[in-house]
Design a protein around this motif. Structure first.
Motif, PDB file in Angstrom:
ATOM      1  N   TYR A  97       0.856  -1.188   0.000  1.00 20.66           N
ATOM      2  CA  TYR A  97       0.000   0.000   0.000  1.00 20.66           C
ATOM      3  C   TYR A  97       0.892   1.238   0.000  1.00 20.66           C
ATOM      4  O   TYR A  97       1.927   1.246   0.658  1.00 20.66           O
ATOM      5  N   PRO A  98       0.483   2.300  -0.695  1.00 19.91           N
ATOM      6  CA  PRO A  98       1.265   3.536  -0.634  1.00 19.91           C
ATOM      7  C   PRO A  98       1.405   4.004   0.815  1.00 19.91           C
ATOM      8  O   PRO A  98       0.499   3.835   1.626  1.00 19.91           O
ATOM      9  N   GLY A  99       2.554   4.565   1.095  1.00 19.04           N
ATOM     10  CA  GLY A  99       2.846   5.046   2.438  1.00 19.04           C
ATOM     11  C   GLY A  99       4.032   4.331   3.054  1.00 19.04           C
ATOM     12  O   GLY A  99       4.595   4.787   4.043  1.00 19.04           O
ATOM     13  N   GLY A 100       4.427   3.201   2.449  1.00 22.73           N
ATOM     14  CA  GLY A 100       5.577   2.465   2.955  1.00 22.73           C
ATOM     15  C   GLY A 100       6.881   3.057   2.446  1.00 22.73           C
ATOM     16  O   GLY A 100       6.904   3.860   1.507  1.00 22.73           O
ATOM     17  N   ASP A 101       7.956   2.668   3.055  1.00 26.03           N
ATOM     18  CA  ASP A 101       9.291   3.118   2.652  1.00 26.03           C
ATOM     19  C   ASP A 101       9.858   2.104   1.666  1.00 26.03           C
ATOM     20  O   ASP A 101      10.182   0.979   2.034  1.00 26.03           O
ATOM     21  N   LEU A 102       9.996   2.508   0.420  1.00 20.62           N
ATOM     22  CA  LEU A 102      10.463   1.607  -0.634  1.00 20.62           C
ATOM     23  C   LEU A 102      11.981   1.582  -0.781  1.00 20.62           C
ATOM     24  O   LEU A 102      12.491   0.867  -1.644  1.00 20.62           O
ATOM     25  N   THR A 103      12.689   2.300   0.063  1.00 18.54           N
ATOM     26  CA  THR A 103      14.136   2.432  -0.073  1.00 18.54           C
ATOM     27  C   THR A 103      14.842   1.088  -0.200  1.00 18.54           C
ATOM     28  O   THR A 103      15.674   0.903  -1.085  1.00 18.54           O
ATOM     29  N   ASP A 104      14.527   0.157   0.662  1.00 15.37           N
ATOM     30  CA  ASP A 104      15.232  -1.125   0.669  1.00 15.37           C
ATOM     31  C   ASP A 104      14.436  -2.277   0.055  1.00 15.37           C
ATOM     32  O   ASP A 104      14.919  -3.413   0.032  1.00 15.37           O
ATOM     33  N   VAL A 105      13.238  -2.009  -0.438  1.00 12.46           N
ATOM     34  CA  VAL A 105      12.418  -3.071  -1.015  1.00 12.46           C
ATOM     35  C   VAL A 105      13.115  -3.622  -2.260  1.00 12.46           C
ATOM     36  O   VAL A 105      13.404  -2.897  -3.201  1.00 12.46           O
ATOM     37  N   GLY A 106      13.424  -4.884  -2.207  1.00 14.08           N
ATOM     38  CA  GLY A 106      14.072  -5.557  -3.328  1.00 14.08           C
ATOM     39  C   GLY A 106      15.584  -5.467  -3.323  1.00 14.08           C
ATOM     40  O   GLY A 106      16.231  -6.097  -4.165  1.00 14.08           O
ATOM     41  N   ALA A 107      16.177  -4.740  -2.386  1.00 16.15           N
ATOM     42  CA  ALA A 107      17.634  -4.579  -2.373  1.00 16.15           C
ATOM     43  C   ALA A 107      18.359  -5.919  -2.244  1.00 16.15           C
ATOM     44  O   ALA A 107      19.456  -6.089  -2.789  1.00 16.15           O
ATOM     45  N   ASP A 108      17.752  -6.859  -1.561  1.00 16.58           N
ATOM     46  CA  ASP A 108      18.349  -8.189  -1.376  1.00 16.58           C
ATOM     47  C   ASP A 108      17.551  -9.260  -2.127  1.00 16.58           C
ATOM     48  O   ASP A 108      17.536 -10.422  -1.740  1.00 16.58           O
ATOM     49  N   TYR A 109      16.926  -8.853  -3.220  1.00 11.40           N
ATOM     50  CA  TYR A 109      16.036  -9.750  -3.951  1.00 11.40           C
ATOM     51  C   TYR A 109      16.711 -11.065  -4.349  1.00 11.40           C
ATOM     52  O   TYR A 109      16.124 -12.131  -4.194  1.00 11.40           O
ATOM     53  N   GLU A 110      17.917 -10.984  -4.852  1.00 12.53           N
ATOM     54  CA  GLU A 110      18.577 -12.216  -5.315  1.00 12.53           C
ATOM     55  C   GLU A 110      18.786 -13.207  -4.174  1.00 12.53           C
ATOM     56  O   GLU A 110      18.592 -14.415  -4.352  1.00 12.53           O
ATOM     57  N   ALA A 111      19.136 -12.726  -3.004  1.00  9.06           N
ATOM     58  CA  ALA A 111      19.284 -13.610  -1.841  1.00  9.06           C
ATOM     59  C   ALA A 111      17.928 -14.168  -1.418  1.00  9.06           C
ATOM     60  O   ALA A 111      17.814 -15.362  -1.096  1.00  9.06           O
ATOM     61  N   LEU A 112      16.897 -13.319  -1.426  1.00  9.42           N
ATOM     62  CA  LEU A 112      15.552 -13.792  -1.087  1.00  9.42           C
ATOM     63  C   LEU A 112      15.100 -14.874  -2.067  1.00  9.42           C
ATOM     64  O   LEU A 112      14.532 -15.888  -1.663  1.00  9.42           O
ATOM     65  N   ARG A 113      15.374 -14.657  -3.343  1.00 12.59           N
ATOM     66  CA  ARG A 113      14.947 -15.625  -4.354  1.00 12.59           C
ATOM     67  C   ARG A 113      15.671 -16.951  -4.180  1.00 12.59           C
ATOM     68  O   ARG A 113      15.078 -18.028  -4.313  1.00 12.59           O
ATOM     69  N   ARG A 114      16.959 -16.892  -3.864  1.00 14.82           N
ATOM     70  CA  ARG A 114      17.729 -18.123  -3.635  1.00 14.82           C
ATOM     71  C   ARG A 114      17.174 -18.886  -2.441  1.00 14.82           C
ATOM     72  O   ARG A 114      16.941 -20.096  -2.504  1.00 14.82           O
ATOM     73  N   GLN A 115      16.930 -18.184  -1.351  1.00 10.76           N
ATOM     74  CA  GLN A 115      16.378 -18.819  -0.152  1.00 10.76           C
ATOM     75  C   GLN A 115      14.977 -19.367  -0.418  1.00 10.76           C
ATOM     76  O   GLN A 115      14.625 -20.446   0.071  1.00 10.76           O
ATOM     77  N   ALA A 116      14.189 -18.622  -1.172  1.00  8.75           N
ATOM     78  CA  ALA A 116      12.849 -19.098  -1.524  1.00  8.75           C
ATOM     79  C   ALA A 116      12.948 -20.395  -2.315  1.00  8.75           C
ATOM     80  O   ALA A 116      12.157 -21.325  -2.095  1.00  8.75           O
ATOM     81  N   GLY A 117      13.905 -20.484  -3.212  1.00 13.70           N
ATOM     82  CA  GLY A 117      14.107 -21.717  -3.972  1.00 13.70           C
ATOM     83  C   GLY A 117      14.435 -22.895  -3.064  1.00 13.70           C
ATOM     84  O   GLY A 117      13.956 -24.013  -3.291  1.00 13.70           O
TER      85      GLY A 117
END
Length: 127
Positions: A97-117
């Motif tokens: 929802y608008p209002g959140g801080d997007l600064t770090d959203v996705g910054a560690d995406y590749e690590a998240l994706r690896r762990q999700a796998g």
């Protein structure tokens, strides 16, 4: 095809599609809010499929940490994914929802994706 929320395979089908979509968005746009949301939704559905397949009554929640706690009750190997679930849920809500801080959203995406796998592999090996 009509899906059935009591069948783990149907949860996995929907999860697999969202995971593929997350990969496609990441390939096209990089680490963005949409890729994070799709990844969170994929993990959520894989966890719900695992839980339903193990007798859990469906709860319509989006907090991955809550779902992971229920998975840990059934298999302690899920404990190692606590940071993934906490981080991915936090990033999901920041961008949902608008209002959140997007600064770090996705910054560690590749690590998240690896762990999700790794989490997905554990879940699918259980079925």
């Amino acid at each position: 095809m009509k899906t059935d929320e009591t069948l783990p395979q149907h949860w996995f089908l929907l999860a697999k599609e969202r995971l593929a979509a997350a990969d496609a968005v990441f390939a096209a746009c990089g680490a963005c809010a949409s890729a994070v949301e799709l990844l969170q939704e994929a993990v959520e559905r894989y966890l719900k499929g695992f839980l339903i397949g193990n007798g859990w009554p469906l709860q319509r929640i989006h907090n991955l940490s809550t779902l992971l706690d229920a998975a840990v009750e059934r298999d302690s190997r899920f404990k190692s994914f606590a940071d993934l679930c906490e981080n991915l849920t936090a990033q999901f809500w920041e961008q949902h929802y608008p209002g959140g801080d997007l600064t770090d959203v996705g910054a560690d995406y590749e690590a998240l994706r690896r762990q999700a796998g790794e989490l997905v592999a554990l879940i699918l090996a259980s079925f």
